[in-house]
Motif scaffolding. Structure first.
Motif, short mmCIF file in Angstrom:
data_model
loop_
_atom_site.label_atom_id
_atom_site.label_comp_id
_atom_site.label_asym_id
_atom_site.label_seq_id
_atom_site.Cartn_x
_atom_site.Cartn_y
_atom_site.Cartn_z
N LYS A 215 -62.34 -103.38 31.77
CA LYS A 215 -63.38 -102.46 31.29
C LYS A 215 -64.12 -101.79 32.45
O LYS A 215 -65.06 -101.02 32.21
N LYS A 216 -63.74 -102.12 33.67
CA LYS A 216 -64.35 -101.58 34.89
C LYS A 216 -65.85 -101.88 34.94
O LYS A 216 -66.65 -101.05 35.38
N LYS A 217 -66.22 -103.06 34.44
CA LYS A 217 -67.61 -103.48 34.48
C LYS A 217 -67.81 -104.68 35.43
O LYS A 217 -68.90 -104.92 35.90
N VAL A 218 -66.75 -105.42 35.64
CA VAL A 218 -66.78 -106.57 36.53
C VAL A 218 -65.80 -106.32 37.68
O VAL A 218 -64.72 -105.77 37.46
N PHE A 219 -66.20 -106.74 38.89
CA PHE A 219 -65.38 -106.44 40.06
C PHE A 219 -65.11 -107.70 40.87
O PHE A 219 -66.01 -108.54 41.06
N SER A 220 -63.87 -107.83 41.34
CA SER A 220 -63.51 -108.89 42.29
C SER A 220 -63.51 -108.27 43.68
O SER A 220 -62.81 -107.27 43.91
N VAL A 221 -64.29 -108.84 44.56
CA VAL A 221 -64.40 -108.32 45.93
C VAL A 221 -63.65 -109.29 46.86
O VAL A 221 -63.85 -110.51 46.79
N HIS A 222 -62.78 -108.73 47.70
CA HIS A 222 -61.92 -109.55 48.56
C HIS A 222 -61.99 -109.04 50.00
O HIS A 222 -62.12 -107.84 50.24
N ALA A 223 -61.84 -109.96 50.94
CA ALA A 223 -61.71 -109.59 52.36
C ALA A 223 -60.99 -110.72 53.09
O ALA A 223 -61.23 -111.90 52.81
N GLY A 224 -60.10 -110.34 53.99
CA GLY A 224 -59.37 -111.37 54.74
C GLY A 224 -58.64 -110.77 55.93
O GLY A 224 -58.32 -109.57 55.94
N PRO A 225 -58.34 -111.57 56.94
CA PRO A 225 -57.58 -111.09 58.10
C PRO A 225 -56.13 -110.82 57.70
O PRO A 225 -55.60 -111.48 56.80
N THR A 226 -55.51 -109.85 58.33
CA THR A 226 -54.11 -109.55 58.03
C THR A 226 -53.16 -110.48 58.79
O THR A 226 -52.02 -110.65 58.41
N MET A 227 -53.64 -111.06 59.88
CA MET A 227 -52.85 -112.04 60.62
C MET A 227 -53.80 -113.08 61.20
O MET A 227 -55.01 -112.82 61.36
N ALA A 228 -53.25 -114.24 61.54
CA ALA A 228 -54.07 -115.30 62.15
C ALA A 228 -54.10 -115.18 63.67
O ALA A 228 -54.51 -116.10 64.37
N THR A 229 -53.72 -114.02 64.17
CA THR A 229 -53.58 -113.78 65.62
C THR A 229 -54.85 -114.07 66.39
O THR A 229 -54.80 -114.55 67.52
N GLU A 230 -56.01 -113.74 65.81
CA GLU A 230 -57.28 -113.97 66.48
C GLU A 230 -57.92 -115.29 66.04
O GLU A 230 -58.74 -115.85 66.76
N LEU A 231 -57.57 -115.79 64.87
CA LEU A 231 -58.20 -116.99 64.32
C LEU A 231 -57.78 -118.25 65.05
O LEU A 231 -58.63 -119.05 65.47
N LEU A 232 -56.49 -118.49 65.17
CA LEU A 232 -56.01 -119.74 65.76
C LEU A 232 -56.41 -119.88 67.23
O LEU A 232 -56.80 -120.97 67.65
#
Length: 474
Positions: A215-232
């Protein structure tokens, strides 16, 4: 536990590490859960304060008074958060105006949110600031309760109060922990969603996307790294004394290049790599058979029809007691299983029709009794499935296990790689298919005395021999 700089970390099945790390730093929340979260939290503080204030225990009374003092502040910020929530939802509605319901709106990694969507950034920043303040209030209250109880317990003077009973305390801390955790997830999502993309164009971007409901009244918001290149490197390699990665599939198409890229090991020139030969005599104990069905594997309808026609002939010719047939998609698995002739369909144990363990045990039981059994599954049956001896003497791969970027993270990564003049297919798709193919082949020989055949029914291994077929076969 020893500190990280005095610890050697060993990761078995290490090929999963980059994906697990990426998943761990990918956050999301649904907008419709927040308003209830803020209101419920205020009620919880009020109720807990009331219970503890009425206690005959002076320590519980003190904690109750602290919560009573916190209550109006929490109520104030909950009201502010509910107002910010409405503004944020309006901004999300505007952002996804041209997006179909339940379809992901992926923020272009080249777009600076503050330039392209200034109102969204303003509303989200206000939302984030107030949520961070409320989070600190609740976390501090939780910590105060824990410290009071621990101090009393260490001093041997834990009062005989129901509120300090283990079961009651666990319930109380569990409730506070729930709210802290939910706020923590919400803050992490918004923080990453608002984080600018790396200034260095050679560093992989952050994927950001929003999915409206039907119904375009509730939204799921997402964010994440595309690779673990900087994380590990930041959270593991730079902190640990040493790290060991071990797996049968760390290499792909002959080298460690893809793994270096996924993990960030490319930043460590002194890293040592070792590829050990298998103790199995592959040339003596196994046959690799390449089959051409005469159709394009990319044509799902034609390829499925030919599998239904050809598989019975292979089953009849080979006459193995235990066979494993692997599919690249659940839909093709189910279609082929449904369309096979009855005499073969009756021998098939099809994934998703029963729990995996039950299906595998049924397969083993039939083979042990000298009956033929055909286990059919998707890529998840290519790993961790141990069927030595007669339980599996023939592995059939129905199609090369290529995966195309079909989610916002992989699409963002593909767009970024293309902008760098890099070939996504040769750098990512082929090596990843190589990893999966090795995992499939690894189902055949489980003991040194095992024998059998691997059949791959994908003509691209030959037709694309110079492009990638030869490297995959090798």
């Amino acid at each position: 536990l020893s500190p990280p700089d005095k610890t050697i970390y060993i990761f078995d099945e290490g090929h999963h590490l980059p994906g697990k790390a990426r998943d761990a730093w990918t956050f999301q929340f649904r907008s419709d859960t927040n308003a209830k979260l803020f209101d419920d939290l205020v009620v919880h503080i009020d109720n807990t304060a009331g219970d503890w204030e009425k206690s005959s225990c002076t320590h519980a009374q003190t904690l109750g008074n602290e919560l009573r003092t916190l209550h109006p502040k929490a109520h104030q910020f909950a009201a502010r958060l509910n107002a910010a929530h409405k503004d944020f939802e309006k901004a999300l509605h505007k952002l996804t105006a041209g997006t179909n319901p339940k379809e992901a709106f992926v923020v272009n990694y080249n777009d600076a949110l503050e330039d392209q969507h200034p109102q969204l950034v303003l509303d989200a920043s206000t939302y984030l600031a107030d949520a961070t303040t409320l989070h600190k209030m609740v976390a501090d209250a939780q910590q105060s309760i824990i410290q009071t109880r621990n101090t009393l317990a260490r001093g041997g003077s834990l009062p005989n109060s129901p509120l300090f009973d283990d079961s009651v305390m666990k319930k109380t801390m569990g409730s506070f922990g729930f709210y802290v955790s939910r706020l923590d997830n919400f803050i992490n999502t918004l923080k990453l969603f608002l984080t600018p993309q790396p200034t260095d164009p050679k560093k992989p971007p952050i994927a950001k996307w929003v999915i409206p409901d039907e119904k375009k009244k509730v939204f799921s918001v997402h964010a994440g790294p595309t690779m673990a290149t900087e994380l590990l490197p930041a959270y593991l390699y730079s902190r640990a004394y040493a790290v060991v990665h071990a797996s049968a599939t760390l290499t792909s198409v002959g080298g460690f290049s893809l793994y270096k890229q996924k993990t960030g090991l490319q930043y460590y020139p002194n890293t040592r790599y070792l590829k050990l030969e298998s103790p199995f005599d592959f040339e003596k104990n196994a046959v690799l058979s390449l089959g051409d069905l005469g159709v394009d594997p990319g044509d799902a309808v034609s390829h499925t029809r030919r599998l239904v026609e050809v598989l019975p002939h292979i089953f009849e010719e080979k006459n193995d007691l235990g066979t494993l047939v692997l599919f690249s998609s659940k839909s093709q698995l189910e279609n082929v299983a449904q369309m096979l002739p009855p005499e073969w369909k009756n021998l098939c144990k099809v994934q998703y029709t029963l729990p995996n363990l039950e299906l595998i045990e049924s397969h083993k039981k039939d083979v042990d009794q000298g009956k033929r059994s055909i286990l059919m599954g998707t890529q998840s049956f290519s790993e961790g499935l141990d069927l030595p001896g007669a339980w599996c003497s023939h592995v059939i791969s129905t199609k090369l296990p290529f995966s195309m970027p079909d989610n916002p993270i992989d699409k963002t990564l593909a767009d970024w790689m293309k902008s760098q003049g890099r070939n996504v297919f040769s750098e990512i798709a082929v090596p990843e298919a190589g990893e999966r193919l090795i995992q499939q082949a690894g189902r055949l020989l489980r003991r040194e005395e095992d024998q059998g055949q691997i059949t791959i029914l994908d003509n691209r291994l030959v037709s694309k021999w110079k492009v990638y077929g030869q490297s995959l076969v090798e």
